[in-house]
Design an enzyme around this catalytic site. Sequence first.
Site, PDB file in Angstrom:
ATOM      1  CB  VAL A   1      45.108  28.715  38.643  1.00 55.02           C
ATOM      2  CG1 VAL A   1      45.476  27.916  39.577  1.00 55.02           C
ATOM      3  CG2 VAL A   1      46.030  29.464  37.695  1.00 55.02           C
TER       4      VAL A   1
ATOM      5  CE  LYS B   1      41.408  35.084  40.927  1.00 54.69           C
ATOM      6  NZ  LYS B   1      40.768  34.666  39.491  1.00 54.69           N
TER       7      LYS B   1
ATOM      8  CE  LYS C   1      42.622  44.276  33.825  1.00 55.76           C
ATOM      9  NZ  LYS C   1      42.419  44.578  35.231  1.00 55.76           N
TER      10      LYS C   1
ATOM     11  NE  ARG D   1      44.705  33.894  31.889  1.00 64.47           N
ATOM     12  CZ  ARG D   1      44.439  33.649  33.193  1.00 64.47           C
ATOM     13  NH1 ARG D   1      43.905  32.472  33.610  1.00 64.47           N
ATOM     14  NH2 ARG D   1      44.266  34.885  34.136  1.00 64.47           N
TER      15      ARG D   1
ATOM     16  N   GLY E   1      47.726  41.242  37.476  1.00 63.00           N
ATOM     17  CA  GLY E   1      48.481  41.026  38.365  1.00 63.00           C
ATOM     18  C   GLY E   1      48.260  42.020  39.807  1.00 63.00           C
ATOM     19  N   GLY E   2      47.116  42.816  39.591  1.00 62.24           N
ATOM     20  CA  GLY E   2      47.136  43.935  40.537  1.00 62.24           C
ATOM     21  C   GLY E   2      48.121  45.105  40.596  1.00 62.24           C
TER      22      GLY E   2
HETATM   23  P1  ADP Z   1      44.381  42.854  37.744  1.00 62.45           P
HETATM   24  O1  ADP Z   1      44.104  42.339  36.028  1.00 62.45           O
HETATM   25  O2  ADP Z   1      45.604  43.471  37.810  1.00 62.45           O
HETATM   26  O3  ADP Z   1      44.277  41.604  38.607  1.00 62.45           O
HETATM   27  P2  ADP Z   1      41.580  43.225  38.482  1.00 62.45           P
HETATM   28  O4  ADP Z   1      40.931  44.544  37.649  1.00 62.45           O
HETATM   29  O5  ADP Z   1      41.310  41.970  38.254  1.00 62.45           O
HETATM   30  O6  ADP Z   1      43.100  43.662  38.036  1.00 62.45           O
HETATM   31  O7  ADP Z   1      41.574  43.537  40.045  1.00 62.45           O
HETATM   32  C1  ADP Z   1      42.265  42.767  40.914  1.00 62.45           C
HETATM   33  C2  ADP Z   1      42.097  42.829  42.329  1.00 62.45           C
HETATM   34  O8  ADP Z   1      41.870  44.140  42.887  1.00 62.45           O
HETATM   35  C3  ADP Z   1      40.485  42.329  42.391  1.00 62.45           C
HETATM   36  O9  ADP Z   1      40.322  41.013  42.904  1.00 62.45           O
HETATM   37  C4  ADP Z   1      40.157  42.973  43.860  1.00 62.45           C
HETATM   38  O10 ADP Z   1      40.761  42.231  44.916  1.00 62.45           O
HETATM   39  C5  ADP Z   1      40.654  44.679  43.563  1.00 62.45           C
HETATM   40  N1  ADP Z   1      39.852  45.403  43.135  1.00 62.45           N
HETATM   41  C6  ADP Z   1      39.934  45.768  41.560  1.00 62.45           C
HETATM   42  N2  ADP Z   1      38.902  46.763  41.399  1.00 62.45           N
HETATM   43  C7  ADP Z   1      38.396  47.136  42.694  1.00 62.45           C
HETATM   44  C8  ADP Z   1      37.588  47.855  42.907  1.00 62.45           C
HETATM   45  N3  ADP Z   1      36.611  48.868  42.187  1.00 62.45           N
HETATM   46  N4  ADP Z   1      37.123  48.139  44.463  1.00 62.45           N
HETATM   47  C9  ADP Z   1      37.856  47.649  45.149  1.00 62.45           C
HETATM   48  N5  ADP Z   1      38.941  46.427  45.058  1.00 62.45           N
HETATM   49  C10 ADP Z   1      39.062  46.336  43.625  1.00 62.45           C
END
Ligand code: ADP
Length: 449
Positions: A295, A238, A118, A292, A165-166
């Site tokens: 979904v 999602k 990232k 990729r 996955g958050g």
């Molecule tokens: P992952 O790869 O773990 O899914 P992401 O960077 O795509 O991580 O972030 C996943 C979710 O976390 C986002 O869709 C959002 O809901 C929340 N999120 C990520 N970064 C931020 C941020 N800077 N501020 C608020 N929410 C965030």
Amino acid sequence: MPPISKILIANRGEIALRVLRACKELGIASVAVHSTADADAMHVRLADESVCIGPPQSRDSYLNIHQIVAACEITGADAVHPGYGFLSENARFADILDAHGITFIGPTADHIRIMGDKITAKDTAKALGIPVVPGSAGEVLPENALQIAREIGFPVLIKATAGGGGRGMKIAKDESEVEEAVSTARSEALAAFGNDAVYMEKYLGKPRHIEVQVLGDGEGNAIHLGERDCSLQRRHQKVWEEANSPALNVEQRMKIGEICADAMRKLKYRGAGTIEFLYENGEFFFIEMNTRLQVEHPITEAITGIDLVHEQIRIASGGGLSVTQAEVVFSGHAIECRINAEDPRTFVPSPGTITHFHAPGGLGVRVDSGAYQGYKIPPYYDSLIGKLIVHGRTRVECMMRLRRVLDEFVIDGIKTTLPLFQDLISNQDIANGDYDIHWLEEYLARTAH
Ligand code: ADP
């Protein structure tokens, strides 16, 4: 690259079926792979050939690179489509296929690597002219965390550079929470990803999740296919997606789309990809890129009429893009509901046997699912059993159609998320398109019984 004559689909469930359908339409032979738990699966039944690649556990089957390469060699498959999840963003897999002379239907291993980390992804995005969330320049360590947090301004979010996955994300609302948030995020990241590196971002309070679909030919040509709004999420998963976003107008869509397409031209990106943003107060902030198919890709297909898997295969065969940006026409509105075998309120998985299955039909309706009457859902994999995609000329028509279609859909024998969508379709905020990434969790908490 030589033309592709036989594709091995290194996946299962609805996405394996989705890729299989594209192979059939293109007259390309297909090979399904499956674990012992999936011997009766629809993707296995419909493929030209199938190979069992191991026991139920994913790490021994769908993630087992040696078995998949062996299956290619046994069947003479000259290309692999990885679907999403499993090995789709595994750079080593792409390298190994390359070493065996098998085409990976996806981007280069280098691009997968860049976007899989990232911090590197964010630096790359920034250098390519994509707006990013304000945050740390590189890794955050316990000793410099407080200083960086002060510079960014509170609240801040600590995120794992290997994240997905958050997981490994922690908020620090003020100075007193920084030390603890950084150390918890680091240990969670280490446990989940084997890498404890974390970075820091400004925490956005009420953003929407808006992502842009891109396609590149690997030679410097790239286009965008508009955006998807995936703000309705639970635990960063999602649940409901829309194209276009109810929050954007045509100018905003074309502006962010062009920024993304231009970045992909500079990167010489190959294949389909998605650039994900948080969107707040009219501004876009890059969070990550998925290298990729996603979904929710069918809603983009619905509004553009472009088959994304056809495009992926065409690009991997060296045939380039089938359309120019000027030829892309956006038409109407589409919504996707993810149908999971889960309790619609607690989201506890509900594997078991489907005793009755009736899929809806009619104009503007698409059901992508490997489920059928009598199908026994194995407990080993994720709970997505199907996707319902509805298209209409306007958002209002799309919602009216979705209400009708949800009434028609019958899945008995297990719990599914269908009742949740029946609730959402009657909600005023949803009708108005007025929601952010926290809306669904707040709604679930508010209406819990
Ligand atoms: P992952 O790869 O773990 O899914 P992401 O960077 O795509 O991580 O972030 C996943 C979710 O976390 C986002 O869709 C959002 O809901 C929340 N999120 C990520 N970064 C931020 C941020 N800077 N501020 C608020 N929410 C965030």
